[in-house]
Design a protein around this motif. Structure first.
Motif, short mmCIF file in Angstrom:
data_model
loop_
_atom_site.label_atom_id
_atom_site.label_comp_id
_atom_site.label_asym_id
_atom_site.label_seq_id
_atom_site.Cartn_x
_atom_site.Cartn_y
_atom_site.Cartn_z
N UNK A 38 1.20 -1.17 0.05
CA UNK A 38 -0.02 -0.24 -0.02
C UNK A 38 1.07 1.24 0.02
N UNK A 39 0.98 1.67 -1.22
CA UNK A 39 2.51 2.85 -1.24
C UNK A 39 1.30 4.71 -1.44
N UNK A 40 1.16 4.74 0.02
CA UNK A 40 0.28 5.47 0.34
C UNK A 40 0.80 6.27 1.44
N UNK A 41 0.64 7.35 1.53
CA UNK A 41 1.10 8.37 3.05
C UNK A 41 -0.33 9.31 2.89
N UNK A 42 -0.52 9.38 3.96
CA UNK A 42 -1.53 10.88 4.87
C UNK A 42 0.00 11.70 5.63
#
Length: 439
Positions: free
Chosen positions: A292-296
């Motif tokens: 999951x290559x996601x960042x907040x």
């Protein structure tokens, strides 16, 4: 310089391209010396200024470094030759990778269907329900969430923040020891690293003040689960660091809180302290899944505008399919329970190894996160000695700039019973190293 490789070119760009080709193809290895400017100019029949311009371009792009009297050499991690982890030899227990235990990751369930849209998502890059979940995630720990955005992982975000804020040659304060991928990234962006000492509570305030007085324009650090030491900010340390940073309000402070859900430590963050220029990055790869290559990202208004402006001109947005997947997981109570179980297990496993090593009077750090950091005198002797015992651990060299030697042991999948055996083998290896290398 490697004897078998001859630099060519009649222009600055041609010379720079020749050096880059040598690095990418292996003709020039990390640490290989390049010829002095005047000597290479004589060999190529060009002016010294032409060679100097080529070298300047290569330095700015992170391919070479100048070491005073040591001359100009190929960078330890040149930007055209990424450093990948070594392959784990067959039959060894892998404790080197820094990876979480997949037993505590949920099964990923992307949305069953995604309707096609006309055009692009540039006008509305963030899904509203994921943005609301992200704001709540930051606000839970006191981080202001008026301005939030998304990125393709922590390093993607940090690279964008630094490249929009700084120019080649500018200095960045980094933790020492610190996250090895960040230590690779900063010079690859053409920036200079200034190491700041880390102890069990994170950045040491006086070391940070010295770096800031030296002219750094950005600071990158972790508030908890610090890689590789497991350090975390206490309230007192956070307040000391904030007092130092307030003396330099123009400096961008980037917190990488990648272990927010599994670090096993409270959140005393710089991002919650009301600094002028700041950003905190949180990813989900450690607690929801490595793919999951996601960042907040929560940040000040200026930083948000610069980050999103650059993203708008490049990838545009984070895939809405990925966003829907992350949103579903963040809102799932069963997933939260699984993550909480993982955080408890990681704490137990860290403590088990630190306690087992302590029984042999071997000092180790690891108060949060997924790793334990063990100071040693000879990294190679310990790594090779443990390899003969069936363990694969990481030499500390890739995490250090000026910090003393150590090894990093990932405890995320190390059962407490196995920690006892590892500690006994570690003590035996240290005894053998003392006999061989004179202590």
């Amino acid at each position: 310089m490697a004897a078998q490789y001859a630099i060519e070119g009649a222009t600055a760009k041609g010379i720079a391209a020749s050096v880059e080709r040598g690095v990418s193809e292996g003709g020039l290895a990390p640490g290989d010396a390049l010829p002095p400017v005047r000597r290479l100019a004589d060999e190529l029949g060009v002016s010294p200024g032409t060679v100097a311009t080529a070298y300047k371009e290569l330095r700015q792009r992170g391919l070479i470094v100048t070491r005073g009297r040591g001359g100009t050499v190929v960078a330890d991690v040149p930007s055209v030759a990424s450093r990948r982890p070594p392959r784990v030899p067959a039959g060894l227990v892998d404790l080197a990778g820094g990876h979480p235990d997949p037993a505590f990751h949920p099964v990923l369930r992307p949305p069953a269907s995604v309707a096609p849209v006309y055009g692009s998502h540039r006008a509305a890059p963030r899904l509203a329900h994921l943005e609301a979940l992200t704001r709540a995630w930051f606000e839970r720990d006191g981080v202001p969430a008026e301005h939030v955005t998304f990125a393709h992982g922590a390093l993607d975000c940090i690279a964008r923040l630094l490249s929009t804020e700084l120019r080649p040659g500018d200095a960045v304060a980094v933790e020492d020891p610190g996250f090895h991928h960040l230590l690779d990234l900063v010079p690859a962006l053409g920036l200079r690293m200034v190491p700041v000492t880390v102890d069990g509570e994170g950045l040491v305030p006086e070391a940070l003040r010295a770096a800031l007085r030296g002219g750094v324009r950005a600071v990158v650090c972790s508030p908890r689960g610090q890689c590789p030491t497991g350090a975390f900010f206490t309230r007192a340390r956070r307040d000391e660091l904030v007092a130092v940073l307030r003396e330099f309000p123009e400096v961008l402070v980037v917190e990488d809180d990648h272990n927010a859900e599994v670090g096993g430590a409270a959140a005393y963050t710089l991002a919650a302290a009301g600094l002028d220029r700041w950003a905190q990055v949180r990813t989900v790869s450690k607690h929801l899944g490595i793919d999951l290559r996601w960042a907040g990202v929560a940040c000040d208004a200026v930083t948000l505008a610069r980050h999103d402006g650059r993203m708008l001109m490049t990838s545009g947005w984070v895939s809405h399919v990925l966003q829907e997947t992350v949103a579903g997981l963040l809102a799932d109570a069963a997933v939260r329970d699984l993550v909480a179980a993982g955080e408890a297990a990681y704490a137990e496993r860290r403590a088990a190894l630190i306690g087992a090593l302590g029984a042999y009077r071997i000092r180790a750090m690891g108060s949060s996160g997924l790793n334990v950091w063990v100071p040693v005198r000879d990294e190679s002797a310990v790594v090779n000695g443990l390899r003969t015992q069936g363990w694969w651990v990481a030499a500390g060299a890739r995490f250090r700039i000026a910090a003393p030697p150590a090894v990093r042991i990932t405890t995320a999948t190390l059962a407490p019973a196995d920690a006892v055996r590892l500690a006994a083998d570690f003590a035996e290896v240290l005894g053998d190293a003392q006999a061989t290398y004179g202590g």
